[in-house]
Motif scaffolding. Structure first.
Motif, PDB file in Angstrom:
ATOM      1  N   ASP A  93       8.771   1.163  -6.903  1.00 36.11           N
ATOM      2  CA  ASP A  93      10.075   0.511  -6.910  1.00 36.11           C
ATOM      3  C   ASP A  93      10.890  -0.489  -7.273  1.00 36.11           C
ATOM      4  O   ASP A  93      11.687  -1.521  -7.729  1.00 36.11           O
ATOM      5  CB  ASP A  93      10.696   1.186  -5.434  1.00 36.11           C
TER       6      ASP A  93
ATOM      7  N   TYR B 189       4.301  19.214  -2.584  1.00 37.44           N
ATOM      8  CA  TYR B 189       4.094  18.131  -2.099  1.00 37.44           C
ATOM      9  C   TYR B 189       2.905  18.507  -1.220  1.00 37.44           C
ATOM     10  O   TYR B 189       2.653  17.527  -1.255  1.00 37.44           O
ATOM     11  CB  TYR B 189       5.747  18.082  -0.772  1.00 37.44           C
TER      12      TYR B 189
ATOM     13  N   THR C  60       6.511   9.373   1.969  1.00 31.51           N
ATOM     14  CA  THR C  60       8.407   9.375   1.400  1.00 31.51           C
ATOM     15  C   THR C  60       8.586  10.865   1.578  1.00 31.51           C
ATOM     16  O   THR C  60       9.829  10.904   2.223  1.00 31.51           O
ATOM     17  CB  THR C  60       8.976   8.558   1.089  1.00 31.51           C
TER      18      THR C  60
ATOM     19  N   CYS D  88       0.895  -1.401  -0.041  1.00 34.55           N
ATOM     20  CA  CYS D  88       0.181  -0.077  -0.164  1.00 34.55           C
ATOM     21  C   CYS D  88       1.002   1.562  -0.056  1.00 34.55           C
ATOM     22  O   CYS D  88       0.360   2.110   0.694  1.00 34.55           O
ATOM     23  CB  CYS D  88      -1.080  -0.200   1.299  1.00 34.55           C
ATOM     24  N   GLY D  89       1.714   1.137  -1.134  1.00 36.33           N
ATOM     25  CA  GLY D  89       2.683   2.257  -0.622  1.00 36.33           C
ATOM     26  C   GLY D  89       2.483   3.342  -2.533  1.00 36.33           C
ATOM     27  O   GLY D  89       1.234   3.464  -2.887  1.00 36.33           O
ATOM     28  N   TRP D  90       3.450   4.012  -3.124  1.00 33.89           N
ATOM     29  CA  TRP D  90       2.769   5.115  -3.833  1.00 33.89           C
ATOM     30  C   TRP D  90       2.015   4.685  -4.932  1.00 33.89           C
ATOM     31  O   TRP D  90       0.989   4.630  -5.343  1.00 33.89           O
ATOM     32  CB  TRP D  90       4.340   5.639  -4.206  1.00 33.89           C
ATOM     33  N   GLY D  91       2.450   3.397  -5.737  1.00 35.54           N
ATOM     34  CA  GLY D  91       2.318   2.472  -6.714  1.00 35.54           C
ATOM     35  C   GLY D  91       0.721   2.238  -6.525  1.00 35.54           C
ATOM     36  O   GLY D  91      -0.308   2.633  -7.787  1.00 35.54           O
TER      37      GLY D  91
ATOM     38  N   SER E   3       2.436  -3.566   6.476  1.00 38.68           N
ATOM     39  CA  SER E   3       1.497  -1.212   7.259  1.00 38.68           C
ATOM     40  C   SER E   3      -0.285  -1.396   6.334  1.00 38.68           C
ATOM     41  O   SER E   3      -0.451  -1.632   6.150  1.00 38.68           O
ATOM     42  CB  SER E   3       2.732  -0.177   6.335  1.00 38.68           C
TER      43      SER E   3
ATOM     44  N   LEU F 205      16.587   5.233   6.448  1.00 36.91           N
ATOM     45  CA  LEU F 205      15.401   5.661   6.575  1.00 36.91           C
ATOM     46  C   LEU F 205      14.255   5.414   5.505  1.00 36.91           C
ATOM     47  O   LEU F 205      14.712   5.869   4.515  1.00 36.91           O
ATOM     48  CB  LEU F 205      15.756   7.062   6.284  1.00 36.91           C
TER      49      LEU F 205
ATOM     50  N   THR G 199      11.155   6.005  -8.513  1.00 38.38           N
ATOM     51  CA  THR G 199      10.457   7.110  -7.607  1.00 38.38           C
ATOM     52  C   THR G 199       8.984   7.006  -7.670  1.00 38.38           C
ATOM     53  O   THR G 199       8.296   6.399  -7.739  1.00 38.38           O
ATOM     54  CB  THR G 199      11.332   8.603  -7.898  1.00 38.38           C
ATOM     55  N   ALA G 200       9.129   7.630  -5.943  1.00 36.34           N
ATOM     56  CA  ALA G 200       7.274   8.581  -6.078  1.00 36.34           C
ATOM     57  C   ALA G 200       6.782   8.827  -7.581  1.00 36.34           C
ATOM     58  O   ALA G 200       5.931   7.975  -7.725  1.00 36.34           O
ATOM     59  CB  ALA G 200       7.104   9.136  -4.740  1.00 36.34           C
TER      60      ALA G 200
ATOM     61  N   ALA H  70       2.567 -11.082   1.465  1.00 33.12           N
ATOM     62  CA  ALA H  70       2.820 -12.295   0.296  1.00 33.12           C
ATOM     63  C   ALA H  70       3.930 -12.358   0.778  1.00 33.12           C
ATOM     64  O   ALA H  70       5.215 -11.703   0.889  1.00 33.12           O
ATOM     65  CB  ALA H  70       2.511 -12.027  -0.827  1.00 33.12           C
TER      66      ALA H  70
HETATM   67  P1  FAD Z   1       6.276   1.807  -1.544  1.00 36.68           P
HETATM   68  O1  FAD Z   1       5.849   2.953  -1.609  1.00 36.68           O
HETATM   69  O2  FAD Z   1       7.753   2.134  -0.934  1.00 36.68           O
HETATM   70  O3  FAD Z   1       5.946   0.917  -0.705  1.00 36.68           O
HETATM   71  C1  FAD Z   1       5.400  -0.540  -1.061  1.00 36.68           C
HETATM   72  C2  FAD Z   1       4.388  -0.700  -0.076  1.00 36.68           C
HETATM   73  O4  FAD Z   1       4.662  -2.238   0.513  1.00 36.68           O
HETATM   74  C3  FAD Z   1       4.238  -1.012   1.119  1.00 36.68           C
HETATM   75  O5  FAD Z   1       3.278  -0.491   2.214  1.00 36.68           O
HETATM   76  C4  FAD Z   1       5.067  -2.401   2.204  1.00 36.68           C
HETATM   77  O6  FAD Z   1       4.647  -2.464   3.877  1.00 36.68           O
HETATM   78  C5  FAD Z   1       4.171  -3.518   0.720  1.00 36.68           C
HETATM   79  N1  FAD Z   1       5.454  -4.273   1.181  1.00 36.68           N
HETATM   80  C6  FAD Z   1       6.473  -4.959   1.112  1.00 36.68           C
HETATM   81  N2  FAD Z   1       6.401  -6.384   1.265  1.00 36.68           N
HETATM   82  C7  FAD Z   1       5.094  -6.765   0.909  1.00 36.68           C
HETATM   83  C8  FAD Z   1       4.994  -7.956   0.844  1.00 36.68           C
HETATM   84  N3  FAD Z   1       5.953  -8.955   0.521  1.00 36.68           N
HETATM   85  N4  FAD Z   1       3.818  -8.131   0.963  1.00 36.68           N
HETATM   86  C9  FAD Z   1       3.345  -6.974   0.404  1.00 36.68           C
HETATM   87  N5  FAD Z   1       3.029  -5.860   0.956  1.00 36.68           N
HETATM   88  C10 FAD Z   1       4.345  -5.837   1.116  1.00 36.68           C
HETATM   89  N6  FAD Z   1      10.128  10.264  -4.538  1.00 36.68           N
HETATM   90  C11 FAD Z   1       9.994  11.212  -4.794  1.00 36.68           C
HETATM   91  O7  FAD Z   1       9.546  11.112  -6.451  1.00 36.68           O
HETATM   92  N7  FAD Z   1      10.015  12.331  -4.073  1.00 36.68           N
HETATM   93  C12 FAD Z   1      10.525  11.954  -2.885  1.00 36.68           C
HETATM   94  O8  FAD Z   1      10.706  13.310  -2.939  1.00 36.68           O
HETATM   95  C13 FAD Z   1      11.322  10.588  -2.682  1.00 36.68           C
HETATM   96  N8  FAD Z   1      11.561  11.211  -1.162  1.00 36.68           N
HETATM   97  C14 FAD Z   1      11.649  10.086  -0.708  1.00 36.68           C
HETATM   98  C15 FAD Z   1      12.440   9.686   1.120  1.00 36.68           C
HETATM   99  C16 FAD Z   1      12.346   9.043   1.895  1.00 36.68           C
HETATM  100  C17 FAD Z   1      12.761   8.967   2.923  1.00 36.68           C
HETATM  101  C18 FAD Z   1      12.715   7.990   1.027  1.00 36.68           C
HETATM  102  C19 FAD Z   1      12.757   6.139   1.732  1.00 36.68           C
HETATM  103  C20 FAD Z   1      12.076   7.500  -0.598  1.00 36.68           C
HETATM  104  C21 FAD Z   1      11.804   9.052  -1.226  1.00 36.68           C
HETATM  105  N9  FAD Z   1      11.382   8.536  -2.513  1.00 36.68           N
HETATM  106  C22 FAD Z   1      11.076   9.992  -3.111  1.00 36.68           C
HETATM  107  C23 FAD Z   1      10.817   7.552  -2.680  1.00 36.68           C
HETATM  108  C24 FAD Z   1       9.392   7.127  -3.521  1.00 36.68           C
HETATM  109  O9  FAD Z   1       9.578   6.315  -1.577  1.00 36.68           O
HETATM  110  C25 FAD Z   1       9.567   5.295  -3.751  1.00 36.68           C
HETATM  111  O10 FAD Z   1       9.991   5.533  -5.022  1.00 36.68           O
HETATM  112  C26 FAD Z   1       7.915   4.932  -3.478  1.00 36.68           C
HETATM  113  O11 FAD Z   1       7.884   5.124  -2.062  1.00 36.68           O
HETATM  114  C27 FAD Z   1       7.475   3.130  -4.305  1.00 36.68           C
HETATM  115  O12 FAD Z   1       6.521   3.184  -4.367  1.00 36.68           O
HETATM  116  P2  FAD Z   1       6.074   1.966  -4.644  1.00 36.68           P
HETATM  117  O13 FAD Z   1       4.710   1.698  -4.396  1.00 36.68           O
HETATM  118  O14 FAD Z   1       6.427   1.368  -5.610  1.00 36.68           O
HETATM  119  O15 FAD Z   1       6.484   1.299  -3.799  1.00 36.68           O
END
Ligand code: FAD
Length: 564
Positions: A358, A534, A80, A50-53, A74, A168, A453-454, A116
């Motif tokens: 990511d 932001y 982030t 439940c992240g950005w994507g 979570s 972090l 990136t987000a 998962a």
């Molecule tokens: P995430 O947002 O990381 O979410 C992943 C999710 O998957 C989480 O909910 C996690 O709990 C869940 N998960 C993990 N393993 C499992 C599993 N086995 N089964 C089920 N769920 C699972 N990007 C920008 O573009 N601009 C910024 O300013 C920026 N600042 C940042 C600052 C910090 C401190 C950090 C750490 C990152 C930053 N980023 C920024 C990068 C950005 O946060 C990531 O690229 C983004 O969160 C990726 O999104 P996502 O959905 O792929 O994964």
């Protein structure tokens, strides 16, 4: 039957799948013909993470088209970009998160706080686990469509001693950093602390000069200047030190050079010590050992005692994603799950499984596309491609066609421009088709990468939700199993195209912007612009209100320095 305490899901009394585990089924209200416990009218959409994507999907998906179940350890979405601000109390942790159940309410989705573990692609089952009272329990969750958005983990680069470092990435990480930093200030003013110990406790070392490391350094610096004297009058400002160790020749090296220079100058003025061309060798309990390449090319080993060391040197694959990649024949990238340009997981049954954010990388197959366009040019010239000698002008025509189809390929094409010119062209200034194909294979690896990136995760989530909305509409009355034909993706929806909207970073009462060729760096006005950019993206009215209150509170009363 294993008892899975999730009220929205009922367990099918029968076990199944390759491991003979209980199978969870979504109970739905609208199963007129099939009876309760089945899910026929709408496809079952399972989203991992439940992240950005994932949140971009949930916010864009139309209600009532799919039965959505989100699985994540979570139960909140974390914003982030403001996480570094939470490490020093500029913002409160709760202001950065939004409950996932609130986001899911609009589409009446389900949430399972679990992890998962694996996917059985042939039977369309996700193996999920939960730890309850120390016991790990497993069950299967069936899907019609699966979206993997599990993010990444911190890259250790194989360096020893990282157990002494802070990371972090999560709310917990930010909480630990805040506690540790404040704890160190408290220890530093104890009468039993020696001068040497005090200096070490007040030394902040940041390994990694990317945006996260730099923004953390900037936040620490702000805290020292704005709140230290008020809370700790016995600590002298020059007893506190901030150091950044960066392996590349500049910090913020993915930004325009002028902006990284601006950030470096700003840090030099603010006495934040930056070591470039430096590699960490080992992190010891109280000091960090690294090598630095000097301007005359010599490599010297240095040590910095530290009280808090942040490790922020890029990302790598989660164990879950790694495990999936090994199950699929065609996955060759060691850093992320490869998808095609429709974001379908390569190697999985087509149209069933997508990966975003990511944890994934898009395989553009640019090399293959370029070759196809080159062939077209050859046929237009009335020749067999193998006999054609390409001129630079031919290449430019091809490059234009490629750019039209893949706008994000700009930098790769510019690189190919150069390679084409540098390559050992024959006297007529042309290149043999086969030689050119070889040249393409050299750069093929670079053609898959997109930034972690987000921004990218968000665009991919939105793309996928819009596609799923469209697929549900173009196939009215289509029942779950009929919506599984992967070709629908290509027939009804375009491929994903990443649009880089720019990069921002906070550098301590100043901010830098690298937005579509327009670079801007500046003081307080830029900081407000950075915040607004932001702020506008934060997910709910609730988080906006909390963020606003935090900034107002800090402006009026300063940060509170309590290790809660
Ligand atoms: P995430 O947002 O990381 O979410 C992943 C999710 O998957 C989480 O909910 C996690 O709990 C869940 N998960 C993990 N393993 C499992 C599993 N086995 N089964 C089920 N769920 C699972 N990007 C920008 O573009 N601009 C910024 O300013 C920026 N600042 C940042 C600052 C910090 C401190 C950090 C750490 C990152 C930053 N980023 C920024 C990068 C950005 O946060 C990531 O690229 C983004 O969160 C990726 O999104 P996502 O959905 O792929 O994964």
């Amino acid at each position: 039957v294993v008892d899975v305490p999730v009220s929205e899901l009922a367990l099918n009394p029968e076990r199944g799948g390759p491991k003979n585990l209980p199978i969870a089924r979504v109970l739905v209200d609208d199963d007129e013909s099939e009876g309760k416990g089945t899910c026929k009218h709408k496809p079952k959409l399972v989203i991992l993470g439940c992240g950005w994507g994932s949140v971009a999907i949930l916010k864009t998906l139309q209600a009532d088209q799919y039965h959505v179940t989100v699985v994540s350890p979570s139960n909140y979405f974390l914003f982030t970009p403001f996480l570094p601000s939470a490490t020093v109390g500029t913002l409160e942790l709760r202001s950065l998160v939004e409950p996932i159940r609130t986001i899911l309410a609009r589409i009446k989705g389900h949430f399972l706080q679990a992890e998962a573990e694996s996917v059985d692609f042939s039977e369309k089952l996700v193996e999920v686990s939960q730890v309850i009272d120390g016991e790990k329990r497993h069950f299967y969750l069936p899907y019609d469509k699966l979206i993997i958005g599990v993010g990444s983990k911190t890259n250790t680069h194989g360096v020893e001693g990282l157990e002494h470092c802070q990371f972090l990435k999560t709310i917990d990480d930010a909480r630990k950093i805040r506690k540790k930093a404040i704890g160190n200030f408290e220890k530093a003013v104890l009468p039993t602390t020696s001068d040497e110990e005090r200096k070490r406790l007040l030394s902040f070392v940041i390994c990694g000069g990317g945006p996260t490391g730099i923004e953390f350094a900037a936040e620490i610096y702000d805290m020292l200047n704005e709140d230290l004297i008020r809370h700790y009058p016995r600590i002298l400002r020059n007893e506190v030190s901030v150091h950044v160790i960066q392996s590349r020749s500049h910090i913020l090296n993915t930004y325009d050079e002028a902006l990284s220079m601006y950030a470096e100058e700003r840090f030099a003025r603010d006495h934040v010590e930056v070591y470039t061309n430096a590699r960490v060798q080992e992190v010891k309990q109280d000091k960090i050992v690294f090598s630095e390449k000097t301007q005359d090319g010599k490599v010297v080993t240095k040590e910095i005692p530290y009280g808090l060391c942040l490790w922020s040197t890029g990302v790598s694959q989660t164990d879950f994603a790694k495990n999936l990649a090994t199950k699929l024949d065609k996955q060759t990238n060691k850093h992320a799950l490869e998808t095609d340009t429709h974001l379908r997981l390569i190697g999985a049954p087509i149209g069933d499984v997508y990966a975003i954010g990511d944890c994934s990388t898009v395989q553009y197959n640019l090399a293959q596309n370029i070759i196809t366009f080159l062939r077209e040019i050859a046929w237009e010239k009335g020749k067999d491609p193998k006999e054609v000698h390409l001129t630079f002008k031919d290449w430019q025509t091809v490059a234009q066609r490629v750019k039209k189809r893949f706008p994000q390929a700009g930098q790769h094409l510019r690189r190919l421009d150069k390679l084409f010119q540098q390559y050992d062209v024959d006297k007529s200034g042309t290149l043999d088709f086969n030689e050119f194909s070889e040249l393409l294979s050299e750069i093929d690896n670079n053609l898959t990468s997109l930034p972690a990136t987000a921004q990218r995760a968000h665009q991919q989530g939105q793309y996928l939700a819009r596609k799923l909305n469209k697929l549900a509409q173009v196939a009215p009355g289509m029942r779950a199993n009929e919506l599984l034909d992967g070709d629908l993706d290509e027939t009804y929806y375009k491929a994903f195209e990443y649009k880089h909207l720019g990069s921002l970073a906070y550098v301590g009462n100043a901010a830098v912007f690298d937005v579509q060729g327009f670079n801007f760096a500046g003081g307080i006005a830029a900081v407000y612009l950075w915040r607004s950019a932001y702020f506008a993206q934060s997910v709910s009215l609730r988080t906006r209100f909390l963020l606003f209150m935090d900034w107002a509170k800090r402006a009026l009363f300063g940060r509170d320095m309590m290790d809660l």
